[in-house]
Design a protein around this motif. Structure first.
Motif, short mmCIF file in Angstrom:
data_model
loop_
_atom_site.label_atom_id
_atom_site.label_comp_id
_atom_site.label_asym_id
_atom_site.label_seq_id
_atom_site.Cartn_x
_atom_site.Cartn_y
_atom_site.Cartn_z
N VAL A 65 -8.08 6.49 4.60
CA VAL A 65 -7.50 6.66 6.07
C VAL A 65 -6.08 6.94 5.98
O VAL A 65 -5.70 8.10 6.67
N LEU A 69 -4.70 10.44 8.03
CA LEU A 69 -3.70 10.35 9.22
C LEU A 69 -2.42 11.32 8.67
O LEU A 69 -2.06 11.98 9.63
N HIS A 107 -7.85 -1.03 18.13
CA HIS A 107 -7.77 -0.37 17.17
C HIS A 107 -7.80 1.21 17.53
O HIS A 107 -8.94 1.49 18.46
N ILE A 109 -7.14 4.14 15.73
CA ILE A 109 -7.38 5.56 14.59
C ILE A 109 -8.41 6.25 14.34
O ILE A 109 -8.08 7.51 14.66
N LEU B 165 0.01 -0.09 13.37
CA LEU B 165 -0.91 0.00 12.29
C LEU B 165 -0.66 1.40 11.67
O LEU B 165 -0.76 1.55 10.44
N GLU B 166 -0.48 2.13 12.41
CA GLU B 166 -0.57 3.57 11.88
C GLU B 166 0.42 4.07 10.72
O GLU B 166 0.33 4.39 9.66
N LEU B 169 -0.11 2.21 7.64
CA LEU B 169 -0.96 2.84 6.91
C LEU B 169 -0.46 4.14 5.85
O LEU B 169 -0.88 4.03 4.89
N LYS B 170 0.26 4.80 6.87
CA LYS B 170 0.79 5.75 6.17
C LYS B 170 1.91 5.43 5.13
O LYS B 170 1.96 6.17 3.99
N ASP B 215 -12.82 0.75 3.37
CA ASP B 215 -13.08 1.81 4.38
C ASP B 215 -12.12 2.29 4.75
O ASP B 215 -11.88 3.56 5.21
N VAL B 216 -10.63 1.70 4.33
CA VAL B 216 -9.57 2.19 4.98
C VAL B 216 -8.56 2.60 3.58
O VAL B 216 -7.95 3.54 3.92
N LEU B 217 -8.54 1.76 2.82
CA LEU B 217 -7.39 2.07 1.76
C LEU B 217 -8.09 2.38 0.33
O LEU B 217 -9.25 1.58 0.05
#
Lengths: 226, 345
Positions: A65, A69, A107, A109, B165-166, B169-170, B215-217
């Motif tokens: 993810v 992004l 959420h 995203i 969250l964004e 995550l980045k 699923d994310v990282l």
């Protein structure tokens, strides 16, 4: 601009998206715009081709993810620069989309990734954001007479609002297509909820959205030949 | 002690200590309150979060009605965030039954977090005093018959609660050192809160790091920035502890074991057979049926079969893969418990 230069810039745009190289995308986009030419190919054969590769890397679990992004940020940099210079095409494919994450879910995203692909495709997107009260989807749909409503939920505990929205909208406007997505959504669930389509994770959403864009691209190519 | 006279608390704690318990315990360290329980009490879900007695009674209802072998609370994921200054939305004005979310984010800096972790008053903030009261009410009613469980969020998941969250995550990719520092500071807060939960007499604490799923990282990012604070939290545990991560966690399952919690809780997206092959028989795994499909969507027979399959796949205890959605059907809840009593691995 000759073909070789076009190819070079498209490649730069695609690679810029894949490598989340904002500067490279910005530079190539500005260079293209400076030529005064239509930016259609730059967007679809450059930026979108890059995003297709990101989708592939995501599906094979080379990208996750955060990478997606960052690639999306790069794509938007190019899109913002080039879209005002794209010659609109009348292909019969146009549309309005209402999109949002259902109430109880913060959420957004996955929703934003899907929104990006609608943006790229030139849809008019009404983004209601996250944690959206269920009635607001209906209100916005009626107000905009949108062709599509997209609902997103990341958690089992919030997806239960979806069938209620679907029912409300279908009752007023049976032709509106409703797409639902998010981690807990399976084909079975979508079917049970009465949705027209689904993507159960970001990969799937991206793949579906890319398929849609590629189909659109083909239609447009076909149309421009005639 | 013979198994016949073991309380469900004995059974669950014995299971978490690594001993085989037969029939397998049926419990959950995450959300398991049901609409049936709330209706019986005449409670509106939005009102139970900030009232000790209502929270205690709602938490006990799944044990009392169905014989589910644990009492777990709170029901939302906002405890730590509220302590850090966030504002929670219980959805009091909504017709739908919804789990609370964070409405206003506190956006604490690393310095804020470091200071709060050292401040003794942190352990008295938010709903912690209320939770202490909840434990008292449960023990007064059921003594040591039933295990009491609560949970804390993992640092990454908590980071996504108290801030956007964004960017997190980045930054996990772009600025790993800075992000690691932030997660370490959050781990210290989580340890303070976890210790206070133990002091109250809570038996089992699950650390829920659901935001950091594969699923994310990437497993690479997981190893680099998620593992160190998780290990720190595991080392701080003074009683039975569980690590829960949802999604398909097979690529990080070895790291989850290495983190050092007593048991792992996994969801239905991770195939249990493959987990056993990878980690062997000694690791305690709680899992992993899909609660929506088993308890809400299907018939009672579906619930029975899914739980039976789960037992056959080698779990140490039956545990839903994520929160039970409150509107779970009563007959399906009963079928789940029946399967646990009847089916042998």
């Amino acid at each position: 601009m000759d073909q070789a230069k076009k190819d070079e810039l498209e490649k730069k745009l695609a690679e810029g998206v894949v490598e989340f190289d904002d500067d490279e995308v910005k530079e190539a986009s500005e260079e293209w715009v400076a030529t005064g030419e239509d930016t259609y190919d730059a967007i679809f054969d450059g930026l979108v081709t890059g995003m297709e590769e990101v989708g592939r890397l995501f599906a094979t679990q080379e990208y996750f993810v955060p990478e997606m992004l960052m690639a999306a940020d790069s794509l938007y940099i190019g899109l913002d620069i080039m879209r005002p210079h794209m010659v609109p095409r009348d292909t019969g494919v146009k549309g309005t989309v209402v999109i949002g994450t259902v109430q109880g879910d913060v959420h957004d995203i996955g929703k934003n990734i899907v929104k990006m692909m609608f943006d790229v495709a030139g849809f008019q997107v009404f983004d209601l954001g996250r944690d959206v009260p269920l009635e607001d989807f209906l209100k916005k749909q009626l107000e905009t007479n949108s062709d599509i409503v997209c609902l997103s939920a990341m958690m089992t505990t919030t997806m239960m609002g979806m069938p209620k929205v679907i029912e409300m909208i279908k009752e007023k406007n049976p032709t509106c297509k409703i797409l639902i997505g998010g981690a807990p959504i399976t084909d079975d669930v979508a079917d049970k909820f009465g949705a027209d389509g689904t993507a159960n994770d970001a990969t799937n959403a991206l793949e579906e959205a890319i398929k849609m864009i590629v189909a659109l691209k083909d239609i447009q190519k076909e149309a421009s030949k005639n | 002690m013979t198994e016949a006279v073991m309380t469900s608390r004995d059974r669950v704690l014995k299971m978490l200590s690594g001993e085989k318990v037969s029939p397998v315990p049926c419990w959950s360290g995450v959300g398991n309150v049901t609409t049936a329980g709330l209706d019986k009490l005449g409670y509106d879900f939005a009102t139970v979060h900030h009232d000790a007695e209502m929270m205690a009674k709602a938490a006990m209802s799944t044990y009392e009605i169905y014989g589910f072998e644990v009492v777990t609370f709170p029901f939302d994921l906002c405890l730590e965030a509220e302590i850090l200054g966030c504002e929670m939305n219980p959805y009091a004005d909504t017709k739908e039954l919804l789990y609370p979310t964070i409405k206003v984010k506190s956006k604490n800096t690393v310095e804020d977090l470091r200071a709060m972790a050292k401040d003794p008053s942190t352990a008295t903030k938010g709903r912690l005093p209320q939770l202490k009261e909840v434990v008292k009410i449960i023990r007064e009613k059921h003594g040591n018959d039933v295990a009491i469980a609560s949970y804390v969020l993992g640092p990454f998941t908590l980071g996504g609660q108290i801030d956007e969250l964004e960017p997190l995550l980045k930054n996990s990719f772009k600025k790993p050192e800075e992000t690691a520092e932030y997660l370490d500071a959050l781990a210290d807060i989580i340890i303070v809160i976890g210790n206070e939960l133990r002091n109250m007499g809570i038996d089992i604490i699950t650390t829920r790091e659901m935001g950091a799923t594969t699923d994310v990282l990437s497993p690479r990012v997981f190893k680099k920035i998620i593992m160190p604070p998780l290990k720190k939290i595991a080392q701080s545990q003074t009683g039975p502890s569980v690590l829960h991560i949802c999604g398909a966690v097979l690529p990080i399952i070895d790291m989850m074991v290495e983190a050092g919690f007593d048991a792992l809780s996994i969801d239905s997206k991770t195939p249990m057979n493959e987990v056993r092959e990878r980690v062997g028989d000694e690791v305690v795994i709680c899992g992993n049926f899909n609660p929506f499909l088993a308890l809400n969507n299907g018939e009672a027979s579906d619930a029975y079969n899914m739980v039976a399959e789960c037992i056959k796949s080698g779990v140490n205890s039956v545990h839903p893969g994520c929160d039970i959605w409150p509107s779970a059907k009563s007959e399906n809840m009963e079928a789940m418990i029946r399967a646990c009593r009847e089916i042998r691995p």
